[in-house]
Design a protein around this motif. Structure first.
Motif, short mmCIF file in Angstrom:
data_model
loop_
_atom_site.label_atom_id
_atom_site.label_comp_id
_atom_site.label_asym_id
_atom_site.label_seq_id
_atom_site.Cartn_x
_atom_site.Cartn_y
_atom_site.Cartn_z
N LEU A 1 12.71 131.43 27.35
CA LEU A 1 11.24 131.15 27.04
C LEU A 1 10.61 131.48 28.33
CD1 LEU A 1 11.54 127.67 25.33
CD2 LEU A 1 11.88 129.97 24.49
N ALA A 2 9.21 131.95 28.00
CA ALA A 2 8.37 132.07 29.14
C ALA A 2 7.62 130.91 29.41
CB ALA A 2 7.52 133.24 28.57
N ALA A 3 8.46 130.21 30.21
CA ALA A 3 8.01 128.69 30.48
C ALA A 3 8.74 128.44 31.64
CB ALA A 3 8.25 127.80 29.29
N SER A 4 8.07 127.52 32.31
CA SER A 4 8.61 127.04 33.65
C SER A 4 9.83 126.05 33.44
CB SER A 4 7.66 126.31 34.74
OG SER A 4 7.10 125.17 34.06
N ALA A 5 9.85 125.47 32.39
CA ALA A 5 10.89 124.41 32.14
C ALA A 5 10.79 123.99 30.56
CB ALA A 5 10.92 122.95 33.01
N TYR A 6 11.95 123.76 30.02
CA TYR A 6 12.08 123.15 28.70
C TYR A 6 13.39 122.73 28.37
CZ TYR A 6 14.05 128.08 28.33
OH TYR A 6 14.79 129.28 28.68
N ILE A 7 13.41 121.89 27.05
CA ILE A 7 14.33 121.28 26.61
C ILE A 7 14.46 121.17 25.18
CG2 ILE A 7 13.49 118.85 26.93
CD1 ILE A 7 16.47 118.23 28.04
N VAL B 1 8.23 121.87 25.91
CA VAL B 1 7.96 123.11 26.68
C VAL B 1 6.91 122.95 27.55
CG1 VAL B 1 7.38 125.67 26.53
CG2 VAL B 1 8.83 124.50 24.69
N VAL B 2 7.10 123.29 28.86
CA VAL B 2 6.14 123.21 29.96
C VAL B 2 5.79 124.44 30.82
CG1 VAL B 2 6.22 120.75 30.25
CG2 VAL B 2 7.54 121.96 31.63
N GLY B 3 4.48 124.68 31.42
CA GLY B 3 4.15 125.69 32.33
C GLY B 3 4.28 126.94 31.65
N THR B 4 3.62 127.02 30.30
CA THR B 4 3.51 128.48 29.83
C THR B 4 1.84 128.91 30.24
OG1 THR B 4 2.50 127.70 27.69
CG2 THR B 4 4.78 128.21 27.78
N ASP B 5 1.77 130.45 29.92
CA ASP B 5 0.31 130.74 30.43
C ASP B 5 -0.94 130.60 29.49
OD1 ASP B 5 1.12 132.84 28.82
OD2 ASP B 5 1.48 134.10 30.50
N SER B 6 -0.74 130.30 28.33
CA SER B 6 -1.86 130.12 27.32
C SER B 6 -1.22 129.26 26.42
CB SER B 6 -1.71 131.65 26.58
OG SER B 6 -0.88 131.97 25.62
N ASP B 7 -2.32 128.89 25.63
CA ASP B 7 -2.36 127.88 24.39
C ASP B 7 -1.48 128.56 23.41
OD1 ASP B 7 -2.68 126.28 22.05
OD2 ASP B 7 -4.85 126.87 21.81
N GLU B 8 -1.63 129.74 22.96
CA GLU B 8 -0.82 130.70 22.02
C GLU B 8 0.64 130.77 22.37
OE1 GLU B 8 0.94 132.55 19.11
OE2 GLU B 8 -1.03 131.88 19.14
N ARG C 1 2.33 128.49 24.47
CA ARG C 1 3.14 127.09 24.08
C ARG C 1 3.49 126.87 22.98
NH1 ARG C 1 -1.74 123.08 25.74
NH2 ARG C 1 -3.06 123.52 23.93
N ALA C 2 2.72 127.50 22.00
CA ALA C 2 3.08 127.23 20.47
C ALA C 2 4.17 127.98 20.21
CB ALA C 2 2.00 127.46 19.52
N SER C 3 4.11 129.30 20.58
CA SER C 3 4.97 130.45 19.98
C SER C 3 6.48 130.25 20.63
CB SER C 3 4.58 131.84 20.28
OG SER C 3 4.32 132.01 21.72
N GLU C 4 6.39 129.80 22.14
CA GLU C 4 7.46 129.58 22.64
C GLU C 4 8.40 128.15 22.01
OE1 GLU C 4 8.73 131.97 25.36
OE2 GLU C 4 7.53 132.66 23.87
N THR C 5 7.70 127.24 21.81
CA THR C 5 8.15 126.14 21.15
C THR C 5 8.63 126.51 19.80
OG1 THR C 5 6.47 124.66 22.45
CG2 THR C 5 7.69 123.55 20.51
N GLN C 6 8.14 127.21 18.97
CA GLN C 6 8.87 127.67 17.89
C GLN C 6 10.06 128.23 17.86
OE1 GLN C 6 5.55 129.92 15.78
NE2 GLN C 6 6.22 128.67 13.90
N LYS C 7 10.21 129.23 18.86
CA LYS C 7 11.34 129.79 19.03
C LYS C 7 12.72 128.73 19.42
CE LYS C 7 9.64 134.03 21.28
NZ LYS C 7 9.59 134.47 22.76
N LEU C 8 12.19 127.88 20.18
CA LEU C 8 12.98 126.83 20.33
C LEU C 8 13.77 126.08 19.10
CD1 LEU C 8 14.56 126.26 23.12
CD2 LEU C 8 12.74 124.53 23.56
N LEU C 9 12.66 125.69 18.33
CA LEU C 9 12.96 124.79 17.36
C LEU C 9 13.64 125.48 16.18
CD1 LEU C 9 9.56 122.98 16.67
CD2 LEU C 9 11.59 121.96 17.41
N ALA C 10 13.20 126.79 16.07
CA ALA C 10 13.89 127.78 15.18
C ALA C 10 15.43 127.64 15.44
CB ALA C 10 13.30 129.37 14.96
N TYR C 11 15.81 128.07 16.76
CA TYR C 11 17.06 128.22 17.23
C TYR C 11 18.02 126.84 16.68
CZ TYR C 11 21.21 128.61 20.49
OH TYR C 11 22.25 128.60 21.02
#
Length: 382
Positions: A31-37, A248-255, A257-267
């Motif tokens: 993900l394009a984020a500084s940290a996630y779980i 998901v923390v440390g993304t660069d836009s509102d869009e 943070r939503a799209s990167e989180t969706q990737k994680l949930l889908a996986y």
């Protein structure tokens, strides 16, 4: 005979291939984020993580703890949803996102709670902190005490809002722990996290969690954003009986943070499942009890036992009941008598206490003597 062997061999090979296909799990998305779980909410099993223990500023994700403590106080009876909270000048003046309460007005606790969760109101957060603890500073101490109780080992709160402050830090892992507690401990207020709008003082504001509109499986939790923290999101979703929590923390836009989180949930939903091994009311087996009015006792577990497994991997689960020696009366209902060890492909995935399913009273003198004789004789021949 040869034809039958060929057919059996083909069936065996097909079954083996199907099992192999079920066990194939690709690497998780980057993900394009500084940290996630990504965590299974039922079991606490971590499915994906990246820099999950790196301390980061939580921004308005802080408000999950503010709301959690308010729900705790309501449940304990210390405050009521209908309590009228007087808005202080400090709460009214606070910048950032607002519920738009006015200084000196009195607002019900439940409205302020919605203002915290849906509108991410800094004014509502401070008003509730002052109502619960007298001041925001004292409330922050309560937040830290609660964080310790929940096992949030790398978290320290300075305020109730997430306003940037030195030492106001948490981690993705700790935020997942908090999200699990919000969902499990206060279901009566969790529905608020799925509300898309809240209107107060004639101002209708939307929930900033975009996934509430995009994915019907998502029912919470909270967004956050500051310049230092970036755009952050803690989200939870339910599909086919499985609840996942993504941080998901440390993304660069509102869009983003939503799209990167969706990737994680889908996986997580695609490749894993939550499997219930036992229910708390299940009698796993019965065991001999010496010296009791009843000679047997059912063995059960105190809580439902869930495990997180690769999708389709139920056949590889094994559960062993291990009793701590011979059982003697008296036994109380719920008294630990051993443990249940659940393994997946030989690896332990759950280890929970086994308990007496019912009370067994001590027998009278003569029955205890007779049991002692039988026990001695059986031991001698064994």
């Amino acid at each position: 005979m040869i034809k039958r062997l060929i057919v059996c061999s083909l069936l065996f090979i097909c079954a083996a291939l199907a099992q192999a296909e079920q066990s194939l799990i690709p690497a998780p998305p980057q993900l394009a984020a500084s940290a996630y779980i990504l965590v299974d909410a039922h079991t606490g099993q971590v499915l994906v993580e990246h820099d999950a223990d790196k301390q980061i500023p939580p921004a308005s994700l802080t408000k999950m703890m503010t709301a959690y403590i308010v729900s705790e106080e309501i449940e304990k009876g210390s405050i009521k949803e209908t309590d009228q909270v007087r808005i202080s000048e400090k709460a009214w003046r606070k910048g950032g996102s607002k519920m738009f309460v006015k200084v000196g007005n009195k607002v019900p606790v439940i409205d302020l709670l919605r203002g915290v969760i849906v509108q991410s109101g800094n004014d509502a957060s401070i008003a509730l902190a002052e109502h619960v603890s007298g001041s925001e500073e004292v409330f922050a101490e309560v937040m830290n005490q609660q964080a310790e109780l929940l096992g949030m080992r790398d978290t320290h709160f300075v305020n109730s809002t997430g306003w940037p402050a030195e030492g106001h830090l948490t981690t993705a892992r700790d935020l997942a722990t908090l999200a699990r507690a919000v969902i499990a401990d206060h279901p009566q207020h969790y529905d608020i996290y799925s509300e898309k709008y809240f209107s107060y003082a004639g101002i209708n504001q939307p929930n900033r969690n975009r996934l509430l509109w995009r994915d019907p499986a998502v029912d919470g939790l909270k967004t956050g954003h500051t310049e230092e923290a970036g755009y952050c999101l803690v989200a939870s979703a339910v599909k086919r009986g499985m609840r996942l929590i993504a941080v998901v923390v440390g993304t660069d836009s509102d869009e983003k943070r939503a799209s990167e989180t969706q990737k994680l949930l889908a996986y997580g939903f695609r490749y894993f499942q939550t499997h219930k091994v036992y229910s708390k009311d299940d009698t796993l087996q019965t065991e001999r009890v010496w010296g009791g009015k009843s000679g047997q006792v059912g063995i059960s577990v105190q809580e439902d036992v869930f495990v997180t497994i690769p999708r389709g991997g139920e056949e590889n689960i094994k559960a062993d009941l291990i009793i701590d020696g011979e059982l003697e009366a008296p036994l109380e209902k719920g008294q630990p008598v051993g443990k249940v060890v659940v393994t997946l492909d030989g690896e332990t995935v759950a280890d929970v206490p086994a308990v007496a399913a019912e009370e067994v009273e001590k027998a009278g003198f003569f029955k205890r003597i007779w049991d002692s004789i039988k026990r001695f004789v059986m031991g001698f021949f064994n």
